[in-house]
Design a protein around this motif. Sequence first.
Motif, PDB file in Angstrom:
ATOM      1  N   GLU A 105       0.807  -1.220   0.000  1.00  0.00           N
ATOM      2  CA  GLU A 105       0.000   0.000   0.000  1.00  0.00           C
ATOM      3  C   GLU A 105       0.840   1.270   0.000  1.00  0.00           C
ATOM      4  OE1 GLU A 105      -2.706  -0.162   3.275  1.00  0.00           O
ATOM      5  OE2 GLU A 105      -3.546  -2.095   2.692  1.00  0.00           O
ATOM      6  N   THR A 236      -4.243   3.801   9.523  1.00  0.00           N
ATOM      7  CA  THR A 236      -4.392   3.972   8.071  1.00  0.00           C
ATOM      8  C   THR A 236      -5.849   4.152   7.664  1.00  0.00           C
ATOM      9  OG1 THR A 236      -4.536   1.569   7.713  1.00  0.00           O
ATOM     10  CG2 THR A 236      -2.341   2.564   7.598  1.00  0.00           C
ATOM     11  N   ASP A 237      -6.599   4.927   8.433  1.00  0.00           N
ATOM     12  CA  ASP A 237      -8.025   5.057   8.123  1.00  0.00           C
ATOM     13  C   ASP A 237      -8.460   6.474   7.772  1.00  0.00           C
ATOM     14  OD1 ASP A 237      -8.991   2.352   8.352  1.00  0.00           O
ATOM     15  OD2 ASP A 237      -8.525   2.502  10.486  1.00  0.00           O
ATOM     16  N   TYR A 298      -2.764  10.656   9.898  1.00  0.00           N
ATOM     17  CA  TYR A 298      -3.302   9.859  11.002  1.00  0.00           C
ATOM     18  C   TYR A 298      -3.595  10.693  12.246  1.00  0.00           C
ATOM     19  CZ  TYR A 298       1.106   9.499  13.714  1.00  0.00           C
ATOM     20  OH  TYR A 298       2.215   9.750  14.476  1.00  0.00           O
ATOM     21  N   ASN A 476       1.496  -2.911   4.377  1.00  0.00           N
ATOM     22  CA  ASN A 476       0.061  -2.707   4.180  1.00  0.00           C
ATOM     23  C   ASN A 476      -0.640  -2.590   5.533  1.00  0.00           C
ATOM     24  OD1 ASN A 476      -0.579  -5.455   5.072  1.00  0.00           O
ATOM     25  ND2 ASN A 476       0.231  -6.106   3.088  1.00  0.00           N
ATOM     26  N   SER A 477      -1.918  -2.226   5.465  1.00  0.00           N
ATOM     27  CA  SER A 477      -2.673  -1.939   6.687  1.00  0.00           C
ATOM     28  C   SER A 477      -2.747  -3.135   7.614  1.00  0.00           C
ATOM     29  CB  SER A 477      -4.089  -1.480   6.319  1.00  0.00           C
ATOM     30  OG  SER A 477      -4.059  -0.278   5.586  1.00  0.00           O
ATOM     31  N   ARG A 481      -1.407  -2.773  11.422  1.00  0.00           N
ATOM     32  CA  ARG A 481      -2.276  -2.913  12.598  1.00  0.00           C
ATOM     33  C   ARG A 481      -1.705  -3.921  13.593  1.00  0.00           C
ATOM     34  NH1 ARG A 481      -6.828  -0.088  11.313  1.00  0.00           N
ATOM     35  NH2 ARG A 481      -7.416  -0.070   9.109  1.00  0.00           N
TER      36      ARG A 481
END
Length: 983
Positions: A105, A236-237, A298, A476-477, A481
């Motif tokens: 990503e 990442t939101d 973020y 990537n997310s 996380r």
Amino acid sequence: MYVQKPFGCPKEEHSIPASAELENNSNQKKYTVNRGRPSKSVVISRPLCILMGIGALLLAILVGLVVFFLVPRGCSAGEETPSALTKAVDTVLGGLRKSEDDVDERLPRSIRPTHYRIRIVPYLNTSSTSGWVSMVLKAEEDTSEIIFHARNISIDKHSVTVRKNSSQIKINAQDYAEGDKYKIRLDETLSKGDECEVSMGYTGVLDRHLKGFYKGKYISARNNESYFASTQFSPTDARKAFPCFDEPYFKAKFTISLARPFNMTTLSNMPLGKVEAYEHDKSWYWDDYPETPDMPTYLVAFMVSDLQSTQSTDHRIKMWARNDLIHFTAYAGDLAPKILRYFEEYFGTSFPLPKIDIVAVPEFGFSAMENWGLITFRENVLLIDPATSTNSDKREAAVVLGHEIAHQWFGNLVSPKWWNDLWLKEGFATYLEYFGVDSANPDWKIAEEFLLTETHRAMGVDALESARAISFEVKNSKQIRQAFDDISYAKGACIIRMMNNFLGEAVFKTGLINFLHKYQYGVADREDLFTSLTEEAHKNGILPPNVTVGGIMETWTERPGFPVVHSIADYENNKLLLSQKRFFLSGKQEKSSWWIPISFTAKKTLDENADFSETKPKYWMRGEHQIEEDADLRNISWYLLNVNHTGYFIVNYDEKNWRALSDNIMNLPPLTRAQLISDSMDLASASLISYDIPLRMIARMATQDKMIMIIPTLATLNKLDFLNNMLYNTPAFGLFEEFHSKIFKQTYNIVTQFEGLVDVYITNRIRRVVLEWSCRSSISKCAHEARHRFRERMIHNTVIHPEVRSTVYCTAIREGGDIEWKWAYRRYLDTPSISEKNIILDALGCTKEKWLLSRYLDSLTAGSSIRVQDADKVFSSVAANPDGMPIAFDFLRKNWNALLNRYGDGFSIVAKMIRSLATHMNTEFQLSEFQRFKDSVKQNISTTASAFDAAIEQVRANVNWMNRNYEEVESWLQQHRDYFDFV
């Protein structure tokens, strides 16, 4: 409109038929299959048709079995498949299905944003948003592509424009791409240094997963339902709320406008600027916020709600909460300014924004989030009720406040370049929180608890073979996380504490200040930090010119685990032989090569006391597996390495020194007692020493500690809890209960006083944990008193002191039946106290009634009053109950898809459920079932892979412990049952 839709469950018409489509013919003796015109009918005899039907049925059964074993269970008709399944796991490139782990990503560095202008309208009634964003971009190299992030938002392609010097650039192509990306291909090339402006309109969703820009609700004191919209963008939101370059590297300025109804208010990172009329509805307004400093996406935050505010003792800080709870912000409102001022003085830098809003959000995923200028909290963490909150509640509020305020410098002012250095902000915030809290509440002596809270927490996961390095590659997310774990937080804090110790506070602090000044409003990585610290260390002669902090610390940041230093004393030649290996709870042996700073002290037979004040390293292991060092061992009673446990390692001594330390345990400082008991219990668990050493040490301390010192007592009970869990279902459990009840008899008698409680932090901290142990036995005086108090509470509504309420509730519900359980559940629904709600959620899982435990777990999938943020608390309370663990395990297996669908992949809710299961599992059958469970969901494992690995390895370690150590422990308890006093 582009919307990623869940696949859902297959409908009947798409499934394989269970039998052939048969049709009865006119003479009822023949059957036709796929009958067309009469002239072309295929006629089959009855026996052959029956055989074909049986064959089709068998085929259908075979397909059903394949589907059953290969597809995770829990997906019923009409149930949505978790959103994790609709992501990159289904991307097909070059004819091959691409794994979710392989999706990258990360954005190219060819172009970067310098400013965002965002206007967004949240529609709470439809759970949707509409927005417009303009991004000013600067080309870092020649490029004809603009690539940014967007997830679950629909960009209006016709609205997308790209302008350079007021001229519009033609767009050749634009569309969504793999890895949450949106790609715009231009008709011309942007040269290095060029600036352009990209603008677009879009629509989004206010979902209920507490991520991105989400919708929440709460029930007011008048039983009215209220809704709000708030943000949680880390990690990442932000890309779910607006198109953006959603990486910490891409810092930019933000100018934000929020639309709101007339009866609601908005908040964002900056103070409110001007209010304008909303062009489409006279009852709505635009709230415009001034430009922020450079910051990553973020940390952007905003919310629309009807929450109320109150001013703290610092004019820059406001507290926000629901109207009926706003008075419970007083404790945090008094504490926050003290902690803020401490860090301003510590860093020599004023808080860079004009204000801080601290908000108790009614529904929130993390404990808190450090958004710059707008810190958001869970209600139960921030709100303190003087009548019902405990000292532990106050401690949590203080610690989390310290953590989030420390972030305003470490993470916000200077941000990590990429998520592989997450520890650079989370480890520092965890370490520094102790300084902030200690400055506000020095009587707590909270820094002494670091060993219990951070070192033990970190080593618990770092001693597993599945442990990861602090710094590791993520792309990537899903991987990002999973990095929000005890390694980033607790181990990060531990190695920072170790750096502070070997550099010295003055050099360490100055190096940090230099680092912050150099990279303020920018980004940095660990090498940048190490360089700043090295420069200061060389200037002050702390490190030789050829040694750098980076050279020392890369062995701690780039490899998993921690060392055990084996020390053998040569008393005749005054030598110490030191060797290092990586420590595994499993007992596995593996050479290691860390740079290890080793401090030393010893007790001379003629001296009154040893010196525990000097914690600077006397010896260094510079990556060697073994060294020999000079040491003055003449006329000593004992010696000790790693004074005050400042180094992130444990020590194994020769037996002579272990025995001497054990014999003198009560002559050592409390922190050293805790260190020795902790190290020796871990070493015994890994079969590196006999259990006789730690058990004798524990028994001697427990029987002789008249003062009940908090740190060694808590450390001891934490370590004994492992034995309790391992022995619970074995013949040795009765011996173990007899052991701890005898050696702690004096402690239990002193502490088991339900009257005379005082508001003293340390006293109540020790009282709480000792009471939990004292009440474990059903026949104990503590359990009897707890049941009596609970009945009085049920019948006469008497008050139970907050400090003993959790023990009373859990004990009474455990020893009672459905009457006690149902009363507590009704109390959970009715009480306005956030603290009491939390206590009851834990206590409801204490019951031995299996049907009640099943009912409790069912509330996690069905509509209930249990909030999303509390799901892991409910599950863990059942899993922590030895009688409830099998029920929790079955529930998780049966409802896997439903849980992922309900709770999503954020905040590690499902991952925490998985990890909580390992505590009581210690048989080969349980291990195989856990592994089988992981295999069955591997196509839909979401962000729980590392949790599965850690839990399975913990169970494997438990199984190995039973095979290696059970008989030894049982034999020891049996042999010593008549003289546990160890005078």
